[in-house]
Design a protein around this motif. Structure first.
Motif, PDB file in Angstrom:
ATOM      1  N   TYR A  51       0.867  -1.177   0.000  1.00  0.00           N
ATOM      2  CA  TYR A  51       0.000   0.000   0.000  1.00  0.00           C
ATOM      3  C   TYR A  51       0.903   1.225   0.000  1.00  0.00           C
ATOM      4  O   TYR A  51       1.869   1.288   0.769  1.00  0.00           O
ATOM      5  N   LYS A  52       0.577   2.207  -0.869  1.00  0.00           N
ATOM      6  CA  LYS A  52       1.471   3.344  -1.066  1.00  0.00           C
ATOM      7  C   LYS A  52       0.725   4.665  -0.975  1.00  0.00           C
ATOM      8  O   LYS A  52      -0.455   4.755  -1.300  1.00  0.00           O
ATOM      9  N   GLY A  53       1.462   5.697  -0.565  1.00  0.00           N
ATOM     10  CA  GLY A  53       0.929   7.048  -0.573  1.00  0.00           C
ATOM     11  C   GLY A  53       1.817   7.986   0.205  1.00  0.00           C
ATOM     12  O   GLY A  53       2.385   7.612   1.230  1.00  0.00           O
ATOM     13  N   ASN A  54       1.986   9.209  -0.300  1.00  0.00           N
ATOM     14  CA  ASN A  54       2.733  10.256   0.421  1.00  0.00           C
ATOM     15  C   ASN A  54       4.122   9.802   0.863  1.00  0.00           C
ATOM     16  O   ASN A  54       4.495   9.960   2.028  1.00  0.00           O
ATOM     17  N   ASN A  55       4.877   9.225  -0.043  1.00  0.00           N
ATOM     18  CA  ASN A  55       6.258   8.787   0.213  1.00  0.00           C
ATOM     19  C   ASN A  55       6.358   7.594   1.159  1.00  0.00           C
ATOM     20  O   ASN A  55       7.447   7.276   1.646  1.00  0.00           O
ATOM     21  N   VAL A  56       5.236   6.941   1.426  1.00  0.00           N
ATOM     22  CA  VAL A  56       5.215   5.791   2.327  1.00  0.00           C
ATOM     23  C   VAL A  56       4.853   4.536   1.545  1.00  0.00           C
ATOM     24  O   VAL A  56       3.964   4.561   0.691  1.00  0.00           O
ATOM     25  N   VAL A  57       5.546   3.439   1.839  1.00  0.00           N
ATOM     26  CA  VAL A  57       5.179   2.133   1.298  1.00  0.00           C
ATOM     27  C   VAL A  57       5.055   1.158   2.464  1.00  0.00           C
ATOM     28  O   VAL A  57       5.982   1.011   3.269  1.00  0.00           O
ATOM     29  N   ILE A  58       3.903   0.521   2.584  1.00  0.00           N
ATOM     30  CA  ILE A  58       3.686  -0.530   3.576  1.00  0.00           C
ATOM     31  C   ILE A  58       3.638  -1.861   2.843  1.00  0.00           C
ATOM     32  O   ILE A  58       2.798  -2.055   1.961  1.00  0.00           O
ATOM     33  N   ASP A  59       4.552  -2.755   3.181  1.00  0.00           N
ATOM     34  CA  ASP A  59       4.539  -4.104   2.611  1.00  0.00           C
ATOM     35  C   ASP A  59       3.904  -5.036   3.635  1.00  0.00           C
ATOM     36  O   ASP A  59       4.483  -5.317   4.687  1.00  0.00           O
ATOM     37  N   ALA A  60       2.698  -5.491   3.318  1.00  0.00           N
ATOM     38  CA  ALA A  60       1.926  -6.342   4.225  1.00  0.00           C
ATOM     39  C   ALA A  60       1.890  -7.785   3.733  1.00  0.00           C
ATOM     40  O   ALA A  60       0.944  -8.522   4.002  1.00  0.00           O
ATOM     41  N   SER A  61       2.926  -8.191   3.034  1.00  0.00           N
ATOM     42  CA  SER A  61       2.951  -9.524   2.432  1.00  0.00           C
ATOM     43  C   SER A  61       3.064 -10.646   3.453  1.00  0.00           C
ATOM     44  O   SER A  61       2.670 -11.784   3.179  1.00  0.00           O
ATOM     45  N   ASN A  62       3.615 -10.344   4.626  1.00  0.00           N
ATOM     46  CA  ASN A  62       3.907 -11.399   5.600  1.00  0.00           C
ATOM     47  C   ASN A  62       3.238 -11.162   6.953  1.00  0.00           C
ATOM     48  O   ASN A  62       3.812 -11.460   8.002  1.00  0.00           O
ATOM     49  N   LEU A  63       2.020 -10.684   6.922  1.00  0.00           N
ATOM     50  CA  LEU A  63       1.311 -10.430   8.178  1.00  0.00           C
ATOM     51  C   LEU A  63       1.166 -11.698   9.011  1.00  0.00           C
ATOM     52  O   LEU A  63       1.232 -11.654  10.248  1.00  0.00           O
ATOM     53  N   GLU A  64       0.970 -12.838   8.348  1.00  0.00           N
ATOM     54  CA  GLU A  64       0.790 -14.087   9.090  1.00  0.00           C
ATOM     55  C   GLU A  64       2.054 -14.493   9.844  1.00  0.00           C
ATOM     56  O   GLU A  64       2.014 -15.312  10.760  1.00  0.00           O
ATOM     57  N   GLN A  65       3.189 -13.886   9.475  1.00  0.00           N
ATOM     58  CA  GLN A  65       4.446 -14.150  10.172  1.00  0.00           C
ATOM     59  C   GLN A  65       4.645 -13.225  11.377  1.00  0.00           C
ATOM     60  O   GLN A  65       5.622 -13.358  12.115  1.00  0.00           O
TER      61      GLN A  65
END
Length: 305
Positions: A51-65
């Motif tokens: 998820y991206k916006g305002n110079n921020v990138v959140i990588d939520a690919s490994n939430l289960e970890q």
């Protein structure tokens, strides 16, 4: 005009959160000051769900970890991250890297987490740059306490991990490993009063530097122990809270024999003692100190990392 936040890669059907210019005050956290088989899990940001916006990138690919990766690409010098599950405890972190991911643990179990990223305006005033709600279902409850993070920061080739292997090489029993690591830490480190008097908010333990110096504050003791245990696949919480009125850090440990031992971990042949390596070390394991740290009512947990 503020750009529209969008998710890329794998996305969900929920409405994407939008940034807001509302200013909030975020106080700096105090620093807690009170006196085998290696299996190092490595966080990653594969880009499967971002998820991206305002110079921020959140990588939520490994939430289960049990973790989320966050990157900031902007020019602001002071970035804060706030993570909370529902209406529960809010965890506040500094995001120190630029143009590179940092890992942040999801330590409150399954549920919906809010992740907010703030840019500094002035002093302790921050403006929210980005936010995202994340539904977390852990593969198992122990994973957040096995991976490295800002507070328990290690790699497979760090000296503290290697030392943990040497300290515990005589046994394959998890409880015995905990005892050996505890005894080693208490005997090898001394409490650093000068550091305690000068340490600033935002301090993060460097476990190899602590071992080399043979001294540290309670935050350091807890991080060293957690590193040694996590790297041998023993789940370990670094807990921050209060002993009396003093901000302090200690650890809780899980073993198959005992389950989670929340506060009580060292067995002296008669009963479990509170796992507080700082007090045991600085007090030279005196009878009065061991009695104090063996009383769980003297401790109030605030955060678990």
């Amino acid at each position: 005009m503020m750009p529209v936040i969008s998710g890329c890669g794998k996305t969900d059907s929920a409405k994407t959160d939008k940034p807001t210019s509302q200013e909030v005050v975020i106080a700096d956290e105090d620093v807690p000051l009170a006196n085998s088989d290696v299996k190092v899990l490595v966080p990653s940001a594969p880009g499967t769900t971002t998820y991206k916006g305002n110079n921020v990138v959140i990588d939520a690919s490994n939430l289960e970890q049990g973790y989320v990766m966050i990157k900031y690409n902007g020019k602001n010098d002071k970035i804060k991250i706030q993570i909370a599950k529902g209406s529960g405890t809010t965890y506040t972190y500094n995001l120190n890297a630029r143009d590179a991911y940092e890992v942040f643990p999801l330590t409150e179990g399954n549920g919906n987490y809010s992740v907010k990223v703030f840019e500094n305006v002035a002093g302790t005033k921050y403006s929210q740059a980005f936010s995202k709600s994340l539904d977390v279902k852990l593969a198992n409850q122990y994973l957040p306490f096995l991976y490295p993070n800002q507070y328990v920061n290690f790699t497979a080739d760090c000296e503290t991990v290697k030392r943990g292997v040497q300290v515990t090489k005589s046994t394959t029993d998890d409880l015995k490993k905990v005892e050996l690591v505890y005894d080693y830490t208490v005997d090898a480190l001394t409490y650093d009063k000068a550091k305690a008097a000068t340490v600033q908010s935002g301090y993060l333990p460097n476990v190899d530097a602590v071992l080399a110096a043979k001294k540290g504050i309670c935050f350091d003791y807890a991080s060293v122990m957690a590193t040694m245990l996590r790297s041998q696949n023993i789940p370990c919480k670094l807990v921050v809270g209060y002993t009396g009125s003093v901000y302090h850090a200690w650890i809780n440990v899980y073993t198959p024999q005992t389950g989670w031992i929340d506060g009580m971990i060292f067995f002296d042949g008669k009963k479990w003692k509170l796992m507080d390596p700082t007090f045991a070390s600085s007090g030279k394991k005196s009878e009065s100190i061991m009695k104090y740290i063996g009383d769980a009512s003297n401790y109030t947990a605030k955060y678990a990392y």
